[in-house]
Design a protein around this motif. Structure first.
Motif, PDB file in Angstrom:
ATOM      1  N   ILE A  66      -3.946  48.788  13.680  1.00  0.00           N
ATOM      2  CA  ILE A  66      -4.089  48.987  15.122  1.00  0.00           C
ATOM      3  C   ILE A  66      -4.590  50.412  15.327  1.00  0.00           C
ATOM      4  O   ILE A  66      -3.879  51.376  15.041  1.00  0.00           O
ATOM      5  N   LEU A  67      -5.820  50.541  15.785  1.00  0.00           N
ATOM      6  CA  LEU A  67      -6.467  51.844  15.899  1.00  0.00           C
ATOM      7  C   LEU A  67      -6.825  52.130  17.356  1.00  0.00           C
ATOM      8  O   LEU A  67      -7.617  51.407  17.957  1.00  0.00           O
ATOM      9  N   ASP A  68      -6.233  53.186  17.915  1.00  0.00           N
ATOM     10  CA  ASP A  68      -6.487  53.572  19.299  1.00  0.00           C
ATOM     11  C   ASP A  68      -7.363  54.826  19.292  1.00  0.00           C
ATOM     12  O   ASP A  68      -6.890  55.927  18.999  1.00  0.00           O
ATOM     13  N   GLU A  69      -8.649  54.661  19.605  1.00  0.00           N
ATOM     14  CA  GLU A  69      -9.638  55.745  19.595  1.00  0.00           C
ATOM     15  C   GLU A  69      -9.614  56.506  18.265  1.00  0.00           C
ATOM     16  O   GLU A  69      -9.378  57.720  18.221  1.00  0.00           O
ATOM     17  N   PRO A  70      -9.898  55.820  17.145  1.00  0.00           N
ATOM     18  CA  PRO A  70      -9.791  56.479  15.834  1.00  0.00           C
ATOM     19  C   PRO A  70     -10.920  57.456  15.543  1.00  0.00           C
ATOM     20  O   PRO A  70     -10.816  58.260  14.622  1.00  0.00           O
ATOM     21  N   THR A  71     -12.017  57.398  16.306  1.00  0.00           N
ATOM     22  CA  THR A  71     -13.184  58.219  15.954  1.00  0.00           C
ATOM     23  C   THR A  71     -13.210  59.576  16.646  1.00  0.00           C
ATOM     24  O   THR A  71     -14.090  60.389  16.365  1.00  0.00           O
ATOM     25  N   ASN A  72     -12.248  59.839  17.562  1.00  0.00           N
ATOM     26  CA  ASN A  72     -12.209  61.172  18.184  1.00  0.00           C
ATOM     27  C   ASN A  72     -12.060  62.237  17.103  1.00  0.00           C
ATOM     28  O   ASN A  72     -11.191  62.143  16.247  1.00  0.00           O
ATOM     29  N   HIS A  73     -12.913  63.232  17.140  1.00  0.00           N
ATOM     30  CA  HIS A  73     -12.924  64.353  16.183  1.00  0.00           C
ATOM     31  C   HIS A  73     -13.544  64.016  14.831  1.00  0.00           C
ATOM     32  O   HIS A  73     -13.660  64.907  13.987  1.00  0.00           O
ATOM     33  N   LEU A  74     -13.917  62.766  14.590  1.00  0.00           N
ATOM     34  CA  LEU A  74     -14.616  62.461  13.342  1.00  0.00           C
ATOM     35  C   LEU A  74     -16.103  62.760  13.518  1.00  0.00           C
ATOM     36  O   LEU A  74     -16.675  62.489  14.569  1.00  0.00           O
ATOM     37  N   ASP A  75     -16.731  63.332  12.478  1.00  0.00           N
ATOM     38  CA  ASP A  75     -18.167  63.581  12.591  1.00  0.00           C
ATOM     39  C   ASP A  75     -18.924  62.262  12.406  1.00  0.00           C
ATOM     40  O   ASP A  75     -18.352  61.222  12.077  1.00  0.00           O
ATOM     41  N   ILE A  76     -20.237  62.307  12.629  1.00  0.00           N
ATOM     42  CA  ILE A  76     -21.042  61.087  12.643  1.00  0.00           C
ATOM     43  C   ILE A  76     -20.995  60.372  11.293  1.00  0.00           C
ATOM     44  O   ILE A  76     -20.822  59.152  11.216  1.00  0.00           O
ATOM     45  N   LYS A  77     -21.108  61.134  10.201  1.00  0.00           N
ATOM     46  CA  LYS A  77     -21.097  60.522   8.870  1.00  0.00           C
ATOM     47  C   LYS A  77     -19.747  59.873   8.585  1.00  0.00           C
ATOM     48  O   LYS A  77     -19.670  58.763   8.057  1.00  0.00           O
ATOM     49  N   SER A  78     -18.667  60.559   8.969  1.00  0.00           N
ATOM     50  CA  SER A  78     -17.324  60.015   8.732  1.00  0.00           C
ATOM     51  C   SER A  78     -17.114  58.712   9.494  1.00  0.00           C
ATOM     52  O   SER A  78     -16.508  57.778   8.990  1.00  0.00           O
TER      53      SER A  78
END
Length: 543
Positions: free
Chosen positions: A467-479
C-alpha cells in the motif's frame, strides 16, 4: 540580469563542480537537472546566498530580490495563516508606517529652519517617492488569491499555522515568495507538498506572472510546462540547453553519442602515434618527428565521455507466502471528521495480485481509506484483511517517521532479520547510500535521501500486499522509473495513491474514484479512465 561567475565548490578533497559560469536573464525559466549528488541543491543555495562557494561569485543588481524555497524549512507557529502570508509585504508596511510616523512628527514640530527638520523633509520625500512609485495593490486581496490558489480555504485564514502539517506550512512559505514578486524565484522540489489543482495554479503563475525562475523537480510534466531552458550539472561542470526537459533529454543523448565518436577517433589516433613512436624510436633520421609526436601526445587533452547515471535503484521485492483470494475487502464504510463527511457506504474488494489505483482530488478520502484499511483510524462499517496477508505500507509522511538520531545503517539494521543482515551495505548501495553515507545521521539527510531510506526499510521484509501513498515524492526521475519497473514485476497485490500520471501509466489495471463522498469502482486502466472522461491527463480530470 544575474551572473554566476566561476563557481567552485570543494570539500573533503573532492570537487563537486568547478569554474561554473552562466547568466540568468530577466524572464528565464530554467530547469536545474542532474543526478542525485551532482550539486543541484548546493548551486541553488549559493545563488540564493544561503551557502558560500569555495571560489567564484554570484553578481546581481543592488535592488534585485532573490527568493528561495528549500526542500525543508522550519516555520514559526505564533500567528495565523493570513498573518504569516502577509509578512511578504512586511517591508512595504514598515515603509508606510514610517511615512505616517514622520508626517506626524513634522506636523507637531515647529523648528522649521533647523538642519534636523530639513533632513526630516528629505527622508519623508525619499520614502514617499519609493512608496508611491509602487503599483497600487490591494494587499489583502493578493494574499487571499494566492493562498486560495495554493489550496487553502477562506476558513483556514485565521487558523494558527501550528495546526497545519509541514506540507501545508511549506505552501505558506511558497505563498510568501510569490507575493513578493521577486526578480528570481528559486524552487527546490516545489510540487512535493501541493495537490494537482495547486500545481496547475503554480504552473500558470510561474509562466505568466513570474520573472526569472530556476526549479529543481522530479515532476516531468511540471518542468516541461514551465521551463524553456535546462542547465545540467554533471561531472563537475554544466551544460546549458535552450530547451525544455523532454527536448534536453534528446539533445543530451546526441551530445553523448558525439562524445563517444570523438573519443574513439582520438583513441585510435593516440594508438597510431604511439605505434609510430615505438617503431621509429632510436632511428636517427626520425628523431625530430618522434620527439614532435611525443610532445603532441603530452599536451593532448583527452576527450571525456559524460557519465551515464547508473546509480539508480535496483529494487527487488523478496518472495512472500501466498495470501488469500481477497487480501483487502471493505463493506459499507463511512467516515466523518466532526461534521465533515469524507465518504459514505463505501465498498471495495481487491483480489490477490490486482494492482489498483485510488484517484480523486485532495480531501476526497484516498488517504483516509488507506488509514482505515491499516487500522489507524476509527470508522463505521466493515474492513478486513484476508488470510496470510502481510502488508508493506508506505505513508505520505513515511520519511518523517524515521528516527533523526539514528545513522542510515542503524535505521535498517534494527528492522532487518536473518541472512539479509549480511547484505545491508549492498542493499543500501543500490539506493545510492555508499561509502561514508551509511554513517550519516538521518537528521542531516535530504528529503530524497530520507524517502529512499524509508523505502529500504519497506523492502527488508517479504510482503504480499503493498500500500503506497504518494511514494514518488522526493524521488528523482531515474529512481521513479526503476521503482515503477519493480512494481510492474511485483507479484503481490498493489494499492497505489499517486498524483503522478507518468508513474501511474500502465501500472494499475483497476481505478477506484473518490468523488462526492462516494467510492466508485472502474474496471479499466488509468489511460482508459481518462479517455472515457474525455480528458488528456489527471490535471484536467481533477479540475
Amino acid at each position: 540580469m544575474i551572473s554566476v561567475d566561476g563557481l567552485t565548490v570543494e570539500f573533503g578533497g573532492r570537487t563537486l563542480f568547478g569554474d561554473v559560469s552562466f547568466v540568468i536573464n530577466e524572464n528565464d525559466k530554467i530547469a536545474l537537472m542532474g543526478k542525485n549528488g551532482a550539486g543541484k541543491s548546493t548551486m541553488m543555495k549559493i545563488i540564493a546566498g544561503v551557502s558560500k562557494p569555495s571560489r567564484g561569485h554570484v553578481r546581481a543588481p543592488k535592488d534585485a530580490v532573490i527568493a528561495y524555497l528549500p526542500q525543508h524549512l522550519l516555520t514559526k507557529d505564533d500567528c495565523t495563516v493570513f498573518e504569516e502570508a502577509s509578512k511578504a509585504f512586511a517591508q512595504i508596511f514598515e515603509m508606510r508606517d514610517e511615512i505616517d510616523r514622520l508626517n506626524e512628527e513634522m506636523a507637531t514640530r515647529e523648528d522649521y529652519d533647523s538642519d534636523s527638520y530639513m533632513k526630516l523633509i528629505e527622508r519623508v520625500s525619499e520614502l514617499g517617492e519609493q512608496y508611491y512609485a509602487m503599483d497600487e495593490v490591494n494587499y489583502d486581496a493578493e494574499v487571499e488569491k494566492t493562498l486560495m490558489g495554493l489550496g487553502f480555504k477562506s476558513s483556514d485564514f485565521q487558523r494558527k499555522t501550528s495546526e497545519f502539517s509541514g506540507g501545508w506550512r511549506m505552501r505558506i512559505e511558497l505563498a510568501k515568495i510569490l507575493l513578493r514578486k521577486p526578480d528570481l524565484i528559486l524552487l527546490d522540489e516545489p510540487t512535493n507538498h501541493i495537490d494537482i489543482d495547486s500545481v496547475i495554479w503554480l504552473e500558470n503563475f510561474l509562466v505568466n506572472k513570474a520573472k526569472a525562475v530556476i526549479v529543481i523537480s522530479h515532476d516531468k510534466a511540471f518542468i516541461d510546462n514551465i521551463t524553456t531552458r535546462t542547465i545540467e550539472v554533471t561531472m563537475g561542470k554544466i551544460y546549458d540547453y535552450k530547451a525544455n526537459y523532454s527536448h534536453y533529454l534528446q539533445l543530451r543523448e546526441d551530445r553523448r553519442l558525439s562524445q563517444i565518436k570523438a573519443y574513439r577517433e582520438q583513441q585510435k589516433m593516440i594508438a597510431e602515434n604511439k605505434a609510430f613512436i615505438e617503431r621509429f624510436k632510436g632511428t636517427y633520421s626520425k628523431t625530430n618527428q618522434v620527439n614532435s609526436v611525443e610532445r603532441m601526445l603530452e599536451k593532448l587533452e583527452i576527450i571525456e565521455v559524460d557519465e551515464v547515471d547508473n546509480s539508480a535503484l535496483k529494487l527487488r521485492f523478496p518472495p512472500c507466502v501466498r495470501s488469500g483470494d481477497y487480501p483487502v475487502s471493505v463493506e459499507s464504510m463511512s467516515k466523518k471528521y466532526g461534521d465533515h463527511l469524507v465518504f459514505k457506504d463505501a465498498s471495495l474488494a481487491i483480489k490477490r495480485g490486482e494492482k489498483v489505483s485510488f484517484v480523486g482530488r485532495n480531501g476526497e478520502g484516498k488517504s483516509t481509506m488507506i488509514k482505515a484499511i491499516m487500522g489507524e483510524i476509527d470508522f463505521e462499517g466493515k474492513c478486513q484483511q484476508g488470510h496470510n496477508v502481510q502488508v508493506g505500507y508506505f505513508a505520505q509522511d513515511e520519511a518523517a517517521r524515521l528516527d533523526p538520531d539514528l545513522t542510515v545503517f542503524q535505521t535498517v539494521d534494527e528492522v532487518a532479520q536473518g541472512e539479509v543482515r549480511t547484505q545491508l551495505k549492498n542493499i543500501l548501495g543500490c539506493f545510492m547510500f555508499s561509502g561514508d553515507d551509511i554513517d550519516k545521521r538521518v537528521g542531516v539527510l535530504s528529503g530524497g535521501e530520507r524517502t529512499r531510506l524509508a523505502m529500504v526499510k519497506l523492502l527488508l521484509e517479504p510482503v504480499n500486499v503493498l500500500i503506497l501513498d504518494e511514494p514518488t515524492n522526493h524521488l528523482d526521475i531515474k529512481s521513479k522509473d526503476v521503482l515503477k519497473e519493480a512494481l510492474l514485476n511485483f507479484d503481490g497485490t498493489l494499492i497505489l495513491v499517486s498524483h503522478d500520471q507518468d508513474f501511474l501509466q500502465g501500472l494499475s489495471e483497476k481505478v477506484f474514484e473518490f468523488k462526492d463522498q462516494r467510492v466508485i469502482e472502474h474496471f479499466e486502466t488509468i489511460s482508459e479512465f481518462l479517455a472515457r472522461n474525455k480528458v488528456e491527463n489527471l490535471k484536467e480530470f481533477n479540475k
